[in-house]
Design an enzyme around this catalytic site. Structure first.
Site, PDB file in Angstrom:
ATOM      1  CB  ALA A 299      -1.449   7.541  -3.562  1.00  0.00           C
TER       2      ALA A 299
ATOM      3  N   GLY B 281       0.842  -1.179  -0.417  1.00  0.00           N
ATOM      4  CA  GLY B 281      -0.096  -0.181  -0.089  1.00  0.00           C
ATOM      5  C   GLY B 281       0.538   0.826   0.249  1.00  0.00           C
ATOM      6  CG  ASN B 282       0.116   4.522  -1.565  1.00  0.00           C
ATOM      7  OD1 ASN B 282      -0.827   5.945  -0.997  1.00  0.00           O
ATOM      8  ND2 ASN B 282      -0.080   3.878  -2.776  1.00  0.00           N
ATOM      9  CG  HIS B 283       2.985   6.469   3.666  1.00  0.00           C
ATOM     10  ND1 HIS B 283       3.482   5.639   4.829  1.00  0.00           N
ATOM     11  CD2 HIS B 283       3.830   6.626   3.436  1.00  0.00           C
ATOM     12  CE1 HIS B 283       3.601   5.411   5.593  1.00  0.00           C
ATOM     13  NE2 HIS B 283       4.642   5.537   3.930  1.00  0.00           N
ATOM     14  CB  SER B 284      -3.158   8.280  -0.640  1.00  0.00           C
ATOM     15  OG  SER B 284      -4.257   8.490  -0.828  1.00  0.00           O
TER      16      SER B 284
END
Ligand code: PMT
Length: 401
Positions: free
Chosen positions: A279, A211-214
């Site tokens: 993102a 995943g990512n930090h969005s």
């Protein structure tokens, strides 16, 4: 004319000016508004439930519970309303509003509301001029509420000065002006806007993902702004804890890039403006393990394969849509953003750089530069709500060309 069909919640507190509420309700109803009245317990010393419910054609609520034990949901009342008017608003109720003293149905409803709030104060002249009242009125304005100032004249005490609640005609005029202005602000009325938001999660096994930090904040702010401007809004969001404040936003939750792609293309043909602020993970594991991967070895290699580029596909299939992309960069920012504008066949790209403090992921703020094929505009660091306004102002300026 402009209040016709509007849901107006009138919250009456205990002052002599409450007698004027009969005229206020009657005139709102005559103009086609749907009026719901709630009262503080003290208000009942000045007006009766029966008279107000006869005029509003609805039960009037004072308590959280009815005699038969049913709940008068302050949350439902608050969310029902297009606009709340607290009139008359006594010094006591005003102080409770500004300090969150939630000890009656009026304040609980007010505190649950997301709609505009109008306050028509009424009290004796010295109370009206008292520093605490002045401060509370200022605070209420800072909350974004609209104050309809008390008028000059003879007061219940026999004194003459400012403190009389504004006349019902004045209150109605202010409310009508407000709704008229709202119509003028609906610059995207008749348009359908599609927004992607948040991260995507690409499963590795049943418990892990890439995943990512969005946080989704940027995308949700864009959706809120578009709906305020009168657009029909479809929001396709990856996993986030954000919730859409406006119930008119059509939210579709997805998890992976593939799901996001599928959902976007369910609507894409019929949208006028599409903004990709999500993102999206560029890669996903080739295989998703059926069971939780055990830590047997010193290292673990996961083969990743390219995800579909949703925005690029939107660019390829573009017919009439105004297409806006985002670029999240850490180096060669402008060059990379302009490259994406070209490669993905976009009309406009919003660049945010992780090298700018307060910009990009998670923060409540962002700092952007907008590019079209011929223009560039730079903006200061702002709250994401404000950034959303800048983006739509820019989009609208392009649509007018
Ligand atoms: O959610 P917040 O915490 O508020 O943070 C906001 C944000 C930083 C996520 C947002 O402002 C932002 O920059 N979103 C785009 C992030 C990104 O993936 O940028 P990119 O440069 O990698 O992608 C370029 C564009 O292609 C983006 O519009 C992206 O949505 C899109 N894309 C990318 C890859 C892919 N497979 N499919 C896509 O559609």
């Amino acid at each position: 004319m402009s209040v016709s069909g509007k849901k107006i919640l009138i919250a009456v507190s205990g002052g002599i000016a409450a007698y004027k509420i009969h005229f206020l309700i009657r005139d709102f109803v005559k103009k086609g508004a749907d009026v719901q009245v709630i009262m503080t317990p003290d208000a009942e010393n000045f007006v009766t439930k029966l008279s107000l419910s006869t005029l509003s054609k609805k039960p009037v609520y004072i308590d959280f519970y009815n005699e038969n034990g049913t709940w008068n949901s302050h949350v439902e009342l608050a969310l029902w309303a297009d606009l709340i008017i607290v009139a008359p608003c006594t010094a006591n109720t005003l102080a409770k509003i500004t300090h969150g003293m939630c000890d009656n149905l009026v304040i609980a409803t007010y505190m649950s509301a997301k709609c505009p709030v109008f306050i028509a104060p009424a009290m004796d002249l010295d109370m009206y001029q008292h520093p605490s009242t002045r401060q509370n009125l200022e605070m209420a304005e800072d909350f974004g509420h609209f104050i309809i100032p008390a008028e000059n004249g003879e007061l219940a005490s026999g004194l003459i000065g400012q403190g009389r609640m504004a006349e019902p005609e004045t209150i109605i005029k202010r409310v009508e002006e407000f709704f008229d202005q709202e119509i003028q602000n609906k610059t995207l009325a008749g348009k359908t806007v599609l927004i992607t938001a948040g991260p995507t999660y690409e499963a590795i096994d049943p418990v892990r993902f890439i995943g990512n930090h969005s946080s989704g904040k940027m995308g949700f702010s864009l959706a809120e702004e578009a709906v305020k401007r009168g657009a029909k809004v479809i929001l396709v969001s990856g996993p986030t804890s954000q919730t859409a404040e406006d119930k008119n936003i059509d939210v579709h939750k997805v998890t992976s890039a593939k799901e996001m792609l599928e959902k976007v293309f369910q609507f894409y043909d019929n949208v006028d403006i599409a903004i990709a602020s999500a993102a999206v993970a560029d890669y996903a594991p080739k295989e998703v393990a059926k069971e939780k991967i055990k830590k047997n070895d010193e290292s673990l290699i996961i083969e990743l394969v390219k995800n579909p580029d949703i925005l690029k596909t939107m660019g390829e299939k573009k017919t009439h849509q105004f297409l806006v992309g985002f670029a999240l960069e850490t180096q060669n920012e402008e060059e990379n953003a302009k490259g994406k504008l070209e490669k993905k066949n976009l009309d406009m790209i919003v660049l945010n750089s992780l090298r700018d403090e307060g910009a990009g992921f998670k923060n409540d703020t962002n700092k952007i530069k907008i590019f079209t094929k011929t223009e560039k505009k730079e903006f200061a660091l702002k709250a994401k709500d404000e950034v959303a306004k800048d983006i739509f102002n820019f989009v609208e300026s392009q649509l007018l060309k």
